[in-house]
Motif scaffolding. Sequence first.
Motif, short mmCIF file in Angstrom:
data_model
loop_
_atom_site.label_atom_id
_atom_site.label_comp_id
_atom_site.label_asym_id
_atom_site.label_seq_id
_atom_site.Cartn_x
_atom_site.Cartn_y
_atom_site.Cartn_z
N ALA A 169 0.83 -1.21 0.00
CA ALA A 169 0.00 0.00 0.00
C ALA A 169 0.86 1.26 0.00
CB ALA A 169 -0.95 -0.01 1.19
N ILE A 170 1.80 1.35 0.94
CA ILE A 170 2.65 2.53 0.99
C ILE A 170 3.59 2.56 -0.21
CG2 ILE A 170 4.43 1.47 2.45
CD1 ILE A 170 3.14 5.13 2.55
N GLY A 171 3.97 1.37 -0.71
CA GLY A 171 4.78 1.32 -1.92
C GLY A 171 4.04 1.89 -3.11
N TYR A 172 2.74 1.57 -3.22
CA TYR A 172 1.93 2.10 -4.32
C TYR A 172 1.82 3.62 -4.21
CZ TYR A 172 -2.02 2.31 -7.64
OH TYR A 172 -2.85 2.58 -8.71
N ALA A 173 1.64 4.12 -2.99
CA ALA A 173 1.58 5.57 -2.80
C ALA A 173 2.88 6.23 -3.26
CB ALA A 173 1.30 5.90 -1.33
#
Length: 258
Positions: free
Chosen positions: A91-95
């Motif tokens: 999730a934070i990687g996608y952001a």
Amino acid sequence: MARAPWEGDFPDVFVNCKWKSPDAKIICLADHGLYDAAKGQRDMDAALGLLDDIVLEKTVSKLRGLERQYGVKPKLIAPAAQVSESNNALAIGYANWLGHELGWPVDENIFQMKDFSKDKLNGWVRIAHRSTFYGEIDKKTPYVIVDDVITLGGTLADLRSFILGKGGRVIGMSTIASRDGNDVRIRLDTDTQAKLEKSYGSDLAKFCHELLGFDHRGFTDPEADRVLSCSGYVDLRKKIVRGRNEGDASRSKKQAAR
């Protein structure tokens, strides 16, 4: 904090791929060679490598459309837990991947409380146990929420409600994957709301407030479809209570293991 009702023009969740597929020729999130490291070992390099392969230009284009529509670079935010509480970097990687691609800032000051994982639990656990968040939000800049997968959309809806409740604004959402790989209507459709009210009558808002802490207008469209699959109030109450009990048992098991 109550689940906020939906604006009628809130956009669909922009999606890149299927979560899983029996067809090896189709690129899917869970079948990608870097998925296990990104999801289970919080390997950010693996997450970014996976995203290089999976994120679609048409998804990026749709997100750019939000910037043009509102005339401002939104902040990206993911429902991510503290490093010590989660092994998932997706999730934070996608952001961060989108932030680099779009030139948008990423807000990493909001965290999801992870008292137990809902990943392998059924949809009624997700409905019965809402996601909770903490941290300070930016009241001046609109947000776009991103996550790894959308199932019923409850986590996205709860983060949106948290931001709105703190005086912020949410203008869009995107996930890496969904069940069928298509964009997902998350806002409660007017036709779906009408079906709920016809099926359950005037007591539905009170019933939902008592069991869930918000009235039916806060449901996502996929959640509402799940509620419509029940035969009536007795069946609905039974499934919500069962989901709550299963979630409580999972939480207790996690706490005992600490």
